[in-house]
Scaffold this active site. Sequence first.
Site, PDB file in Angstrom:
ATOM      1  N   CYS A   1     -14.222  12.561 -10.413  1.00  0.00           N
ATOM      2  CA  CYS A   1     -13.466  13.306  -9.390  1.00  0.00           C
ATOM      3  C   CYS A   1     -13.103  12.778  -8.346  1.00  0.00           C
ATOM      4  CB  CYS A   1     -14.047  15.100  -9.183  1.00  0.00           C
ATOM      5  SG  CYS A   1     -15.366  14.738  -8.824  1.00  0.00           S
TER       6      CYS A   1
ATOM      7  N   HIS B   1      14.799 -12.462  -4.269  1.00  0.00           N
ATOM      8  CA  HIS B   1      13.599 -12.777  -5.146  1.00  0.00           C
ATOM      9  C   HIS B   1      11.922 -12.576  -4.117  1.00  0.00           C
ATOM     10  CE1 HIS B   1      14.799 -17.044  -3.523  1.00  0.00           C
ATOM     11  NE2 HIS B   1      13.260 -16.994  -3.378  1.00  0.00           N
TER      12      HIS B   1
ATOM     13  N   HIS C   1      12.728 -23.968  -3.368  1.00  0.00           N
ATOM     14  CA  HIS C   1      12.890 -22.700  -2.842  1.00  0.00           C
ATOM     15  C   HIS C   1      13.491 -23.223  -2.011  1.00  0.00           C
ATOM     16  CE1 HIS C   1      10.402 -21.432   0.093  1.00  0.00           C
ATOM     17  NE2 HIS C   1       9.679 -21.851  -0.850  1.00  0.00           N
TER      18      HIS C   1
ATOM     19  N   HIS D   1      -1.672  27.992   9.182  1.00  0.00           N
ATOM     20  CA  HIS D   1      -1.401  28.682   8.574  1.00  0.00           C
ATOM     21  C   HIS D   1      -0.263  29.024   8.192  1.00  0.00           C
ATOM     22  CE1 HIS D   1      -4.579  32.447   7.764  1.00  0.00           C
ATOM     23  NE2 HIS D   1      -5.329  31.412   6.873  1.00  0.00           N
TER      24      HIS D   1
END
Length: 833
Positions: free
Chosen positions: A614, A750, A16, A301
Amino acid sequence: MALIVEFICELPNGVHARPASHVETLCNTFSSQIEWHNLRTDRKGNAKSALALIGTDTLAGDNCQLLISGADEQEAHQRLSQWLRDEFPHCDAPLAEVKSDELEPLPVSLTNLNPQIIRARTVCSGSAGGILTPISSLDLNALGNLPAAKGVDAEQSALENGLTLVLKNIEFRLLDSDGATSAILEAHRSLAGDTSLREHLLAGVSAGLSCAEAIVASANHFCEEFSRSSSSYLQERALDVRDVCFQLLQQIYGEQRFPAPGKLTQPAICMADELTPSQFLELDKNHLKGLLLKSGGTTSHTVILARSFNIPTLVGVDIDALTPWQQQTIYIDGNAGAIVVEPGEAVARYYQQEARVQDALREQQRVWLTQQARTADGIRIEIAANIAHSVEAQAAFGNGAEGVGLFRTEMLYMDRTSAPGESELYNIFCQALESANGRSIIVRTMDIGGDKPVDYLNIPAEANPFLGYRAVRIYEEYASLFTTQLRSILRASAHGSLKIMIPMISSMEEILWVKEKLAEAKQQLRNEHIPFDEKIQLGIMLEVPSVMFIIDQCCEEIDFFSIGSNDLTQYLLAVDRDNAKVTRHYNSLNPAFLRALDYAVQAVHRQGKWIGLCGELGAKGSVLPLLVGLGLDELSMSAPSIPAAKARMAQLDSRECRKLLNQAMACRTSLEVEHLLAQFRMTQQDAPLVTAECITLESDWRSKEEVLKGMTDNLLLAGRCRYPRKLEADLWAREAVFSTGLGFSFAIPHSKSEHIEQSTISVARLQAPVRWGDDEAQFIIMLTLNKHAAGDQHMRIFSRLARRIMHEEFRNALVNAASADAIASLLQHELEL
């Protein structure tokens, strides 16, 4: 006559770009003509051209020749023979695998833009831009010049009237609130009516203080008590006390005298040392784009509210460091735990693209919010949510949950000084049922002790808490605590569909004892004439392996099972999942574990009972085909995962999934199962390599970074990639080795990656060329193939592309194609796909 060097290509990835460049560089030191001949393909190419070398389609194991002719052919033959023998096999190291043990770095497409970053801890993900807007924290001690007292009687009267008005105001706001907002307003109503606070306030004015002075003194008193606690939960409640006390000041003296800090008039990223829930609720959510807090934990909260409104939020922020950028545009990145200051145009465009992708994803998922989950062949499998508090219920159902498969009640017992009472628990369960609107909620009784310590129970530390004194095993000693919880669940069951689930069951003795206590609690309520669901279902967690061998007996006493895949995996495989030294053995794809699941599901169904799952496994999209193949009745997962799970399930055929499960159970290793799953994903949809939805024309991307981010984002939207930033990282790793620009204004990025679901050839035709390594590129063909794809498909396609791009006619056809469909058709034909 040419001299010949014969050799075998030993490069694992074939020839390559990187090894081709080495060959090209060396061959260009000689004047002789040098030709590369791949004997397998019978393709020849100029060895002085990397592009021509790639075009020979040379793969690992191919027999090859170099043909050398010219003035220095002897020297070239000698040197190249030696180099091909000694150096060529080692000129291409494999790309290093990315490890995910540590915090993942920022995306390369962002870091390459050199942004100025300040890091902090994410408590609510997402990203947004806005004006950095400071919000004054509510410091009652900084108010100064407090009103003087007008006499004890007048102050007492004003205080009583003020407390009444605060309660009425909270009750009025409750009428127009739900979910997390409702739950937190309920907490504030409780504080405003708290006897201790009232007594402390009255004692202050009776001693001659004004209402304002008594309010500040009382706030300081209770905040100091909370701050001394070792519990982060209680420390964070101090903010709620100051909040309610400030509301009392406003009711007594008016908002003009004590104005609330922070009014937003434009898109804002708000920063504060801390923010009270009331301050947060007062902020205009149309303008609030992000929240930066110096302090605040996951149980604050304010943080819970931010999550319910999907506001990106970071805590632990160095507020002082941000001061120079007040009233300037910044970006908050809750996905990366980062604040980006002084963003240039490129950074702004990065986050604009992020916003477009998130909007597109939400639009895609909208259809699944109201649809039931079904497989492609019509098999119904319920998709439910895991929650830990009633404040999460509304968001879960809004996200498409068909029920709550796991309400973890232990969180209600932790980080406090005493256990919640029956009324508190009853109200929490009723709030969750209100959001459920008739849908079912499975309440798991307290799974505390062992690895989830609760200080006020004085359960000693253990060497191996996962196998120790926890869950149902502590219920007999703390029977009153268990009875209180059972009573609260039973009472709430009169208002909706609740089910009871017991954790850590390992024997019939435990089931029979639980049923005895449940019967006692029911009789107590009957005697007190308190209504409840007489037919409330009782189930158990299937997480201790011993239960699998008494399923028939269990089914005589209980109504349903839910597999806790996390604990069942570690118990079955004898792996402490928190021990880094044995983490590699903790793998729910172990064929033995899959066989155990199949045995359990079939055994339960033979008895005509219901069984769900679960654990974390339920949310893993890659494993979903196996779970469908098991024939489970329900999958319960984190709420954000639900729409994608429904969408993926709709593409699966249950019969094919069963075949896949059988193949997986026949595998010998977890790695074989992973490979099998990857191959299944590639073949299940029979998706073509080239499709018009992954081709963009006249793109406005202005840099290599924008191109790779945009093209991987498109793969996410096309359903071919679930982790675009990880896929992008693989592409950048290849670019770091050698630029994939091929000349002619073309580039072919690629990668073989595990993060691409369906191997894809993507295309981008840009409005203008962008810098690509040392060259420019305007036509991008991105090749992303699944890491588990069989054979040398990656290199074969790359080689064909490289050869075609050398031909002007092919390049012109791509550049001038009238549509994405035309480009897709051309590539399919030319690449023989």
